[in-house]
Motif scaffolding. Sequence first.
Motif, PDB file in Angstrom:
ATOM      1  N   GLY A  40      44.187  56.726  41.278  1.00 18.18           N
ATOM      2  CA  GLY A  40      45.002  55.626  41.778  1.00 18.18           C
ATOM      3  C   GLY A  40      44.178  54.566  42.487  1.00 18.18           C
ATOM      4  N   MET A  41      43.203  54.998  43.298  1.00 18.05           N
ATOM      5  CA  MET A  41      42.356  54.043  44.008  1.00 18.05           C
ATOM      6  C   MET A  41      41.498  53.234  43.036  1.00 18.05           C
ATOM      7  SD  MET A  41      42.908  54.026  47.250  1.00 18.05           S
ATOM      8  CE  MET A  41      41.410  53.209  47.797  1.00 18.05           C
ATOM      9  N   ALA A  42      41.024  53.888  41.972  1.00 14.84           N
ATOM     10  CA  ALA A  42      40.204  53.176  40.981  1.00 14.84           C
ATOM     11  C   ALA A  42      41.012  52.066  40.315  1.00 14.84           C
ATOM     12  CB  ALA A  42      39.669  54.162  39.945  1.00 14.84           C
ATOM     13  N   ARG A  43      42.256  52.376  39.943  1.00 14.10           N
ATOM     14  CA  ARG A  43      43.094  51.353  39.325  1.00 14.10           C
ATOM     15  C   ARG A  43      43.435  50.238  40.309  1.00 14.10           C
ATOM     16  NH1 ARG A  43      47.880  53.180  35.530  1.00 14.10           N
ATOM     17  NH2 ARG A  43      47.675  50.934  35.215  1.00 14.10           N
ATOM     18  N   LEU A  44      43.747  50.618  41.547  1.00 21.97           N
ATOM     19  CA  LEU A  44      44.121  49.622  42.550  1.00 21.97           C
ATOM     20  C   LEU A  44      42.959  48.696  42.876  1.00 21.97           C
ATOM     21  CD1 LEU A  44      46.211  48.562  44.566  1.00 21.97           C
ATOM     22  CD2 LEU A  44      45.382  50.266  46.203  1.00 21.97           C
ATOM     23  N   LEU A  45      41.782  49.275  43.146  1.00 23.70           N
ATOM     24  CA  LEU A  45      40.622  48.445  43.487  1.00 23.70           C
ATOM     25  C   LEU A  45      40.152  47.631  42.286  1.00 23.70           C
ATOM     26  CD1 LEU A  45      38.575  50.853  45.790  1.00 23.70           C
ATOM     27  CD2 LEU A  45      39.989  48.909  46.449  1.00 23.70           C
ATOM     28  N   GLY A  46      40.245  48.217  41.069  1.00 23.00           N
ATOM     29  CA  GLY A  46      39.869  47.461  39.880  1.00 23.00           C
ATOM     30  C   GLY A  46      40.747  46.234  39.690  1.00 23.00           C
ATOM     31  N   ALA A  47      42.066  46.397  39.899  1.00 24.05           N
ATOM     32  CA  ALA A  47      42.978  45.258  39.792  1.00 24.05           C
ATOM     33  C   ALA A  47      42.694  44.225  40.881  1.00 24.05           C
ATOM     34  CB  ALA A  47      44.417  45.743  39.877  1.00 24.05           C
ATOM     35  N   LEU A  48      42.371  44.698  42.097  1.00 21.07           N
ATOM     36  CA  LEU A  48      42.070  43.785  43.197  1.00 21.07           C
ATOM     37  C   LEU A  48      40.813  42.972  42.917  1.00 21.07           C
ATOM     38  CD1 LEU A  48      42.702  42.755  46.042  1.00 21.07           C
ATOM     39  CD2 LEU A  48      41.369  44.674  46.949  1.00 21.07           C
ATOM     40  N   VAL A  49      39.777  43.659  42.417  1.00 24.80           N
ATOM     41  CA  VAL A  49      38.532  42.949  42.083  1.00 24.80           C
ATOM     42  C   VAL A  49      38.775  41.929  40.967  1.00 24.80           C
ATOM     43  CG1 VAL A  49      36.239  43.257  41.070  1.00 24.80           C
ATOM     44  CG2 VAL A  49      37.007  44.776  42.890  1.00 24.80           C
ATOM     45  N   SER A  50      39.556  42.306  39.967  1.00 22.81           N
ATOM     46  CA  SER A  50      39.854  41.377  38.868  1.00 22.81           C
ATOM     47  C   SER A  50      40.597  40.141  39.377  1.00 22.81           C
ATOM     48  CB  SER A  50      40.679  42.079  37.794  1.00 22.81           C
ATOM     49  OG  SER A  50      39.960  43.157  37.229  1.00 22.81           O
ATOM     50  N   ARG A  51      41.561  40.352  40.289  1.00 24.97           N
ATOM     51  CA  ARG A  51      42.320  39.225  40.818  1.00 24.97           C
ATOM     52  C   ARG A  51      41.421  38.293  41.630  1.00 24.97           C
ATOM     53  NH1 ARG A  51      47.625  40.729  44.051  1.00 24.97           N
ATOM     54  NH2 ARG A  51      48.034  41.609  41.970  1.00 24.97           N
ATOM     55  N   LEU A  52      40.561  38.865  42.477  1.00 20.81           N
ATOM     56  CA  LEU A  52      39.656  38.031  43.267  1.00 20.81           C
ATOM     57  C   LEU A  52      38.662  37.291  42.381  1.00 20.81           C
ATOM     58  CD1 LEU A  52      38.916  40.448  46.267  1.00 20.81           C
ATOM     59  CD2 LEU A  52      40.443  38.470  46.237  1.00 20.81           C
ATOM     60  N   ALA A  53      38.183  37.957  41.329  1.00 20.36           N
ATOM     61  CA  ALA A  53      37.227  37.315  40.425  1.00 20.36           C
ATOM     62  C   ALA A  53      37.888  36.169  39.658  1.00 20.36           C
ATOM     63  CB  ALA A  53      36.658  38.348  39.455  1.00 20.36           C
ATOM     64  N   ARG A  54      39.162  36.350  39.269  1.00 25.55           N
ATOM     65  CA  ARG A  54      39.854  35.260  38.583  1.00 25.55           C
ATOM     66  C   ARG A  54      40.072  34.074  39.511  1.00 25.55           C
ATOM     67  NH1 ARG A  54      42.705  39.521  35.959  1.00 25.55           N
ATOM     68  NH2 ARG A  54      44.299  39.497  37.607  1.00 25.55           N
ATOM     69  N   ARG A  55      40.359  34.366  40.773  1.00 21.94           N
ATOM     70  CA  ARG A  55      40.499  33.264  41.730  1.00 21.94           C
ATOM     71  C   ARG A  55      39.187  32.527  41.917  1.00 21.94           C
ATOM     72  NH1 ARG A  55      44.281  35.597  46.710  1.00 21.94           N
ATOM     73  NH2 ARG A  55      46.211  35.837  45.472  1.00 21.94           N
ATOM     74  N   ALA A  56      38.089  33.265  41.826  1.00 28.90           N
ATOM     75  CA  ALA A  56      36.768  32.631  41.929  1.00 28.90           C
ATOM     76  C   ALA A  56      36.352  31.953  40.628  1.00 28.90           C
ATOM     77  CB  ALA A  56      35.722  33.672  42.318  1.00 28.90           C
ATOM     78  N   ARG A  57      37.216  32.027  39.592  1.00 26.40           N
ATOM     79  CA  ARG A  57      36.982  31.382  38.297  1.00 26.40           C
ATOM     80  C   ARG A  57      35.711  31.882  37.626  1.00 26.40           C
ATOM     81  NH1 ARG A  57      38.736  25.021  39.396  1.00 26.40           N
ATOM     82  NH2 ARG A  57      40.891  25.494  40.033  1.00 26.40           N
TER      83      ARG A  57
END
Length: 298
Positions: A40-57
Motif C-alpha cells: 500500500g505504501m509503495a502505491r501511495l508514494l508512487g502516486a504522490l511522486v508521479s503527481r509532484l513530478a507532473r506538477r514540475a512538468r
Amino acid sequence: MEQIQFVPLLMGEVEQYLRGLVEAGPRLLAAVVLILVTWGMARLLGALVSRLARRARLRRNLIDVLAMLTHLAVWLIGLLVAITLVFPTVTPAKALTTLGLGSLAVGFAFKDIFENFLAGLLILWREPFKIGDHIAVEEHEVEGLVELITVRDSHIRRTDGQRIVVPNALLFENPVIVRTDRDVRRTSIIVGIAYDEDVDTAREVIGDAVRHVDSVRDDVRDIQVFAKAFGESSVDFEVTWWTGSKPVDIRSSRDQVVAAIKRALDEHGIEIPFPYRTLVFKPGSPLPIASAQPEEGE
C-alpha cells in the motif's frame, strides 16, 4: 527393528518442526501484514511522486522512472524489515551486507545493463535531447528522429523509415548533435560563375534571389554570399542562409534556393559554366589526324 526406531525419530522431527512453526506464527503474521502495508505504501508514494513530478512538468518517461524507483525503495525497506521479523538473528545490517555482496556479483555479470540503465537515468534527468528531436551520432552513423527514450535504450527513426534501437550508454558517452535544438538552422550551397562575369554583380544578383525565397529566414539573420575560391572553370561563391531545422526543411529550402539562383542568373545573362578543358600543343608537335581511307569498290 531399525524401521520401528526410525518412525519415532521422524515423528519427533515433525513435532519439533510444528512447534517451531507455531512459535514463529506471530512473526510470520506480522511479516505478512508488513508486506501488505509495504504494498500500500509503495502505491501511495508512487502516486504522490508521479503527481509532484507532473506538477514540475517533467517528461513522461522520467516520471515513470521516478515512480519505479520509489516502488523499489519502499519494497526494499519493507522486505528487509519483514526478514528481520521472521528471522530475528538476521539484522538489517547483515541483510544489507549480503545484498551488497550479491549485487556486486550481479553487477559484474550485468555490467552493460546497469551501465545503460544509469545512462538512461542521466539522459532522462538532464534532458540533452527530447522526444521529437532530430539527433546524430556521426562516429556510429546513427541519425534520425527520437521516438522513445527508456531507461535502457532509445529508439531512433531514420529518415528512410528504419528504426534504430541505441543503447543509452552510446548516447551518453559520445558527442550527440541535436539538429533541432533550435527552430532554425543554417545551411549553404556553392554557386560558380564564369571567369568573364563581374563578381560584384553576380554577388548582388545571387543575394537578391535568395532573399525572395519563402523558406529563407532572413528575419533571423541576413543571408551571406562570399566569393570562396577560384575553381577549375568558375569563381565559386558560398551562399549561406537560415531556414527550418528539420531535415525536410533543409532539403526543401535548398531546392527552392537553387532554383531561384538559376532563374536569376539566367535572367541577368550571367553564365554558370560547364567544366572547361584547354589542350595545348607544343610548336612542331605531330598531330595525329585520322584519315578516312576509301573502301574498295568506292
